[in-house]
Design a protein around this motif. Structure first.
Motif, PDB file in Angstrom:
ATOM      1  N   HIS A 202       0.828  -1.214   0.000  1.00 20.51           N
ATOM      2  CA  HIS A 202       0.000   0.000   0.000  1.00 20.51           C
ATOM      3  C   HIS A 202       0.863   1.265   0.000  1.00 20.51           C
ATOM      4  CE1 HIS A 202      -4.104  -1.462   0.138  1.00 20.51           C
ATOM      5  NE2 HIS A 202      -3.650  -2.493   0.835  1.00 20.51           N
ATOM      6  N   VAL A 203       2.003   1.223   0.659  1.00 21.80           N
ATOM      7  CA  VAL A 203       2.924   2.359   0.601  1.00 21.80           C
ATOM      8  C   VAL A 203       3.391   2.540  -0.849  1.00 21.80           C
ATOM      9  CG1 VAL A 203       5.145   3.272   1.361  1.00 21.80           C
ATOM     10  CG2 VAL A 203       3.668   2.123   3.007  1.00 21.80           C
ATOM     11  N   THR A 204       3.704   1.421  -1.498  1.00 19.76           N
ATOM     12  CA  THR A 204       4.081   1.429  -2.918  1.00 19.76           C
ATOM     13  C   THR A 204       2.986   2.070  -3.771  1.00 19.76           C
ATOM     14  OG1 THR A 204       5.310  -0.595  -2.577  1.00 19.76           O
ATOM     15  CG2 THR A 204       4.719  -0.085  -4.834  1.00 19.76           C
ATOM     16  N   SER A 205       1.762   1.719  -3.443  1.00 20.90           N
ATOM     17  CA  SER A 205       0.612   2.260  -4.165  1.00 20.90           C
ATOM     18  C   SER A 205       0.543   3.784  -4.006  1.00 20.90           C
ATOM     19  CB  SER A 205      -0.644   1.606  -3.576  1.00 20.90           C
ATOM     20  OG  SER A 205      -1.621   1.452  -4.523  1.00 20.90           O
ATOM     21  N   ILE A 206       0.840   4.271  -2.804  1.00 18.33           N
ATOM     22  CA  ILE A 206       0.880   5.718  -2.572  1.00 18.33           C
ATOM     23  C   ILE A 206       2.006   6.339  -3.410  1.00 18.33           C
ATOM     24  CG2 ILE A 206       1.256   7.559  -0.858  1.00 18.33           C
ATOM     25  CD1 ILE A 206       0.019   5.710   1.249  1.00 18.33           C
ATOM     26  N   ALA A 207       3.163   5.670  -3.423  1.00 18.88           N
ATOM     27  CA  ALA A 207       4.290   6.170  -4.227  1.00 18.88           C
ATOM     28  C   ALA A 207       3.886   6.293  -5.692  1.00 18.88           C
ATOM     29  CB  ALA A 207       5.498   5.248  -4.069  1.00 18.88           C
ATOM     30  N   GLU A 208       3.126   5.304  -6.169  1.00 14.24           N
ATOM     31  CA  GLU A 208       2.669   5.347  -7.567  1.00 14.24           C
ATOM     32  C   GLU A 208       1.731   6.530  -7.800  1.00 14.24           C
ATOM     33  OE1 GLU A 208       2.950   0.567  -8.519  1.00 14.24           O
ATOM     34  OE2 GLU A 208       0.997   1.549  -8.461  1.00 14.24           O
ATOM     35  N   GLN A 209       0.872   6.807  -6.827  1.00 12.94           N
ATOM     36  CA  GLN A 209      -0.024   7.957  -6.948  1.00 12.94           C
ATOM     37  C   GLN A 209       0.780   9.261  -6.999  1.00 12.94           C
ATOM     38  OE1 GLN A 209      -3.290   8.180  -7.564  1.00 12.94           O
ATOM     39  NE2 GLN A 209      -3.292   5.949  -7.701  1.00 12.94           N
ATOM     40  N   VAL A 210       1.834   9.348  -6.178  1.00 15.91           N
ATOM     41  CA  VAL A 210       2.665  10.548  -6.165  1.00 15.91           C
ATOM     42  C   VAL A 210       3.348  10.720  -7.522  1.00 15.91           C
ATOM     43  CG1 VAL A 210       4.685  11.670  -5.129  1.00 15.91           C
ATOM     44  CG2 VAL A 210       3.022  10.502  -3.653  1.00 15.91           C
ATOM     45  N   ILE A 211       3.853   9.605  -8.056  1.00 13.61           N
ATOM     46  CA  ILE A 211       4.498   9.658  -9.372  1.00 13.61           C
ATOM     47  C   ILE A 211       3.497  10.104 -10.441  1.00 13.61           C
ATOM     48  CG2 ILE A 211       5.552   8.224 -11.191  1.00 13.61           C
ATOM     49  CD1 ILE A 211       6.851   6.609  -8.843  1.00 13.61           C
ATOM     50  N   TYR A 212       2.279   9.588 -10.319  1.00 10.32           N
ATOM     51  CA  TYR A 212       1.210   9.963 -11.261  1.00 10.32           C
ATOM     52  C   TYR A 212       0.885  11.452 -11.146  1.00 10.32           C
ATOM     53  CZ  TYR A 212      -3.431   9.919 -13.429  1.00 10.32           C
ATOM     54  OH  TYR A 212      -4.527  10.178 -14.210  1.00 10.32           O
ATOM     55  N   LEU A 213       0.822  11.919  -9.885  1.00 10.32           N
ATOM     56  CA  LEU A 213       0.542  13.324  -9.610  1.00 10.32           C
ATOM     57  C   LEU A 213       1.562  14.255 -10.256  1.00 10.32           C
ATOM     58  CD1 LEU A 213      -0.280  13.866  -5.852  1.00 10.32           C
ATOM     59  CD2 LEU A 213      -1.451  14.750  -7.850  1.00 10.32           C
ATOM     60  N   VAL A 214       2.835  13.871 -10.093  1.00 11.53           N
ATOM     61  CA  VAL A 214       3.920  14.754 -10.527  1.00 11.53           C
ATOM     62  C   VAL A 214       4.161  14.629 -12.027  1.00 11.53           C
ATOM     63  CG1 VAL A 214       6.347  15.398 -10.193  1.00 11.53           C
ATOM     64  CG2 VAL A 214       4.986  14.581  -8.246  1.00 11.53           C
ATOM     65  N   SER A 215       4.176  13.370 -12.522  1.00  8.26           N
ATOM     66  CA  SER A 215       4.595  13.168 -13.923  1.00  8.26           C
ATOM     67  C   SER A 215       3.404  13.006 -14.865  1.00  8.26           C
ATOM     68  CB  SER A 215       5.482  11.924 -14.018  1.00  8.26           C
ATOM     69  OG  SER A 215       4.687  10.765 -13.841  1.00  8.26           O
ATOM     70  N   GLY A 216       2.232  12.729 -14.330  1.00  8.01           N
ATOM     71  CA  GLY A 216       1.059  12.550 -15.189  1.00  8.01           C
ATOM     72  C   GLY A 216       0.901  11.149 -15.720  1.00  8.01           C
ATOM     73  N   SER A 217       1.853  10.240 -15.404  1.00 10.32           N
ATOM     74  CA  SER A 217       1.654   8.855 -15.835  1.00 10.32           C
ATOM     75  C   SER A 217       2.086   7.885 -14.744  1.00 10.32           C
ATOM     76  CB  SER A 217       2.413   8.569 -17.126  1.00 10.32           C
ATOM     77  OG  SER A 217       3.785   8.694 -16.906  1.00 10.32           O
ATOM     78  N   LEU A 218       1.434   6.740 -14.707  1.00 10.58           N
ATOM     79  CA  LEU A 218       1.769   5.715 -13.726  1.00 10.58           C
ATOM     80  C   LEU A 218       3.060   5.010 -14.141  1.00 10.58           C
ATOM     81  CD1 LEU A 218      -1.724   4.197 -12.921  1.00 10.58           C
ATOM     82  CD2 LEU A 218      -0.197   5.308 -11.297  1.00 10.58           C
ATOM     83  N   PRO A 219       3.845   4.587 -13.160  1.00 13.07           N
ATOM     84  CA  PRO A 219       5.150   3.993 -13.478  1.00 13.07           C
ATOM     85  C   PRO A 219       5.058   2.537 -13.891  1.00 13.07           C
ATOM     86  CG  PRO A 219       4.855   4.066 -11.105  1.00 13.07           C
ATOM     87  CD  PRO A 219       3.607   4.632 -11.716  1.00 13.07           C
ATOM     88  N   GLU A 220       4.179   2.220 -14.836  1.00 12.21           N
ATOM     89  CA  GLU A 220       3.994   0.822 -15.261  1.00 12.21           C
ATOM     90  C   GLU A 220       5.254   0.236 -15.900  1.00 12.21           C
ATOM     91  OE1 GLU A 220       1.603  -1.275 -14.707  1.00 12.21           O
ATOM     92  OE2 GLU A 220       0.271   0.177 -13.783  1.00 12.21           O
ATOM     93  N   GLU A 221       5.873   1.033 -16.744  1.00  8.44           N
ATOM     94  CA  GLU A 221       6.931   0.500 -17.606  1.00  8.44           C
ATOM     95  C   GLU A 221       8.251   0.264 -16.883  1.00  8.44           C
ATOM     96  OE1 GLU A 221       6.030  -0.526 -20.444  1.00  8.44           O
ATOM     97  OE2 GLU A 221       4.077   0.421 -20.359  1.00  8.44           O
ATOM     98  N   ASN A 222       8.716   1.322 -16.210  1.00  8.85           N
ATOM     99  CA  ASN A 222      10.072   1.253 -15.668  1.00  8.85           C
ATOM    100  C   ASN A 222      10.135   0.707 -14.242  1.00  8.85           C
ATOM    101  OD1 ASN A 222       8.726   3.366 -14.616  1.00  8.85           O
ATOM    102  ND2 ASN A 222      10.211   4.948 -15.179  1.00  8.85           N
ATOM    103  N   ARG A 223       9.034   0.103 -13.824  1.00  6.35           N
ATOM    104  CA  ARG A 223       9.014  -0.406 -12.466  1.00  6.35           C
ATOM    105  C   ARG A 223       9.453  -1.864 -12.451  1.00  6.35           C
ATOM    106  NH1 ARG A 223       3.564  -0.950  -9.579  1.00  6.35           N
ATOM    107  NH2 ARG A 223       3.000  -0.445 -11.695  1.00  6.35           N
ATOM    108  N   PRO A 224      10.342  -2.251 -11.512  1.00  2.00           N
ATOM    109  CA  PRO A 224      10.719  -3.657 -11.453  1.00  2.00           C
ATOM    110  C   PRO A 224       9.492  -4.523 -11.158  1.00  2.00           C
ATOM    111  CG  PRO A 224      11.506  -2.466  -9.506  1.00  2.00           C
ATOM    112  CD  PRO A 224      10.976  -1.445 -10.463  1.00  2.00           C
ATOM    113  N   LYS A 225       9.379  -5.623 -11.850  1.00  3.63           N
ATOM    114  CA  LYS A 225       8.206  -6.505 -11.773  1.00  3.63           C
ATOM    115  C   LYS A 225       7.873  -6.895 -10.326  1.00  3.63           C
ATOM    116  CE  LYS A 225       5.023  -9.189 -13.592  1.00  3.63           C
ATOM    117  NZ  LYS A 225       3.822  -8.556 -14.057  1.00  3.63           N
ATOM    118  N   ALA A 226       8.928  -7.139  -9.532  1.00  2.00           N
ATOM    119  CA  ALA A 226       8.707  -7.652  -8.173  1.00  2.00           C
ATOM    120  C   ALA A 226       7.954  -6.663  -7.293  1.00  2.00           C
ATOM    121  CB  ALA A 226      10.037  -8.000  -7.525  1.00  2.00           C
TER     122      ALA A 226
END
Lengths: 232, 232
Positions: A202-226
Motif C-alpha cells: 500500500h505504501v508502494t501504491s501511494i508512491a505510484e499515486q505521487v508519481i502519477y501526480l507529478v509526472s502525469g503517468s503511472l510507473p507501469e513501464e520502468n518499475r521492477p516486476k517484483a
C-alpha cells in the motif's frame, strides 16, 4: 482577476485537505510503530490502545473523502487539478488500509502472548515493520514536496520488504516442521508478516499515486516486476 | 432546455461507464470460477489462462478511472451525480483487487500440483470461491438495479464466507499437526482460503458502495460487526 480568485480558493482548500492527509499519515505511522512494539514487548495495554486509535484514522478517511467530493463539486477543478484531488482520495484509502493492518497486528498480540514464543521472529517482524514505517514517512514527504525521485526510491525499497517476508516465510516453515507446538504461533506470526508485507504494497501504491501526480503517468513501464502492487 | 440536455449527456456517459463496470465484473466472476476450477482439477493450462486474462481486468480499471475523471471534468456533475461517479471508481477498484486475488489463486496451482494432496481441502475451497462468486454476481445486479435490499443481503452473506474460512483454518492446523509433510501444502492452501475470504470483503465493500449510492449513507450502524470490512 476572478479566475485568479477561483484558482487560489482551490489551492487553499486543497492545502487544508493535504494537511488532513499528513495528519492521517502521522497517525498511521504511529500505529505501525506501536503495534510492532506491543508485539515485541507482549504489551497488551499498548496493543489495546492501537486498536482503539484506529477509529480516528477511519474518521479522517471519511472526512478527506467528503472534503474532496465537496472540493470537486464547489470548484469544478480543471483536468490537472482534478487528478490531484482523485489521487488524494486514493492515498487516503491506502492509508486507511495500512491502519487496518496495524490494528490487526495489534489484535494478534492478545492471542500470541499465551503461546510458545518463537525465538527471533518478533525481532525480525519489528525490523520489517520499521522499514515499512520509514517508507511511509518518506512517501508522505514525497507527496507534500511533489518529489518524483523520493517516490521512485520508495517504490524500489519495497523489494527489501518482500525479501524480508520471504525469508520469514521459510523460517516459519522450518520452525513448524521442527516442533508441532510451533505450528499455531507460527500461523499467527505468518499472518503478521504477510500483513506487514501488504502494508508495504500500500505504501508502494501511494508512491505510484505521487508519481502519477507529478509526472502525469503511472510507473507501469520502468518499475521492477517484483514491486508491482498486487493483492496476494 | 439546455440544462435538460446537460443532464442527459451525463446520464448517457454514466451508462457507458456502468457497462464497462459490468463487463469488468463478468471477467472477475469468470476469473474466480476458473481459478478455483483449475485448483480442483490441478489444471495448469486453465490457471495459466486466468493469470493471462487478469491484464484485461486491469485495463478496464484504468479505462473506467479515466472515463470517470473525464466525466467529472466535462460535465461538472452536481453533488448527487458526483457521488455516483466516485462510487463507480471505488467499485472498479474493488473489482480490480478481487481479480488480483483470483490471479494469485491460479498462481498457487503451479506450486500445489507438486505437493501432497490434502483430502477435502480443495473441495471446501471451491465451495467458498463459489459463494463469493455468487455474492459478486448479486452485488453487481444490486448495483445496476440500485437495489438496496439485494446489497444488504450480500453484506449479510459475507458472514458465511468468514465462517467457511474459520472452519478451514482450524482444519489446516489439524492437518499440519498430524503430519509435517502437510505443513507446506497447508500453508499454500491457507493463503488461498485467506485470499478468498478477502475477495468476500471486497464484495462487501462494493455492497456498501451500492447502499451509499442508493441511500446516501454508509451502513456503519446497522451492519453486524463481523462483516465490517477490514484488511486482515
Amino acid at each position: 482577476m476572478s479566475d485568479q480568485h477561483i484558482v487560489s480558493a482551490f489551492d487553499r482548500d486543497l492545502e487544508g485537505i493535504q494537511a488532513h492527509v499528513m495528519k492521517m499519515g502521522g497517525l498511521v505511522e504511529a500505529a505501525i510503530v506501536d503495534a510492532s512494539q506491543s508485539l515485541l514487548n507482549q504489551d497488551e495495554e499498548l496493543s489495546a490502545e492501537v486498536i482503539k486509535r484506529d477509529q480516528a484514522i477511519d474518521d479522517l478517511d471519511t472526512l478527506i473523502n467528503e472534503e474532496c467530493a465537496n472540493l470537486i463539486a464547489l470548484r469544478a477543478p480543471a483536468a490537472v487539478d482534478l487528478r490531484v484531488v482523485l489521487s488524494v482520495m486514493k492515498i487516503a484509502g491506502n492509508l486507511e488500509r495500512i491502519g487496518d493492518y496495524a490494528k490487526n497486528m495489534a489484535k494478534r498480540n492478545a492471542v500470541l502472548v499465551h503461546m510458545t514464543p518463537i525465538e527471533g521472529a518478533r525481532g525480525a517482524l519489528q525490523r520489517m515493520a520499521r522499514e515499512v514505517q520509514l517508507m511511509l514517512k518518506d512517501v508522505l514527504d514525497a507527496f507534500i514536496e511533489r518529489d518524483l525521485d523520493k517516490a521512485q526510491d520508495v517504490l524500489e525499497r519495497d523489494r527489501d520488504v518482500d525479501q524480508m517476508y520471504n525469508a520469514l516465510f521459510r523460517e516459519f516453515l522450518t520452525f513448524m516442521m521442527e516442533d508441532p507446538r510451533h505450528i499455531t504461533p507460527c500461523m499467527h506470526l505468518h499472518f503478521i508478516a504477510k500483513n506487514t508485507e501488504r502494508m508495504g504494497d500500500h505504501v508502494t501504491s501511494i508512491a505510484e499515486q505521487v508519481i502519477y501526480l507529478v509526472s502525469g503517468s503511472l510507473p507501469e513501464e520502468n518499475r521492477p516486476k517484483a514491486t508491482r502492487y498486487e493483492a496476494e
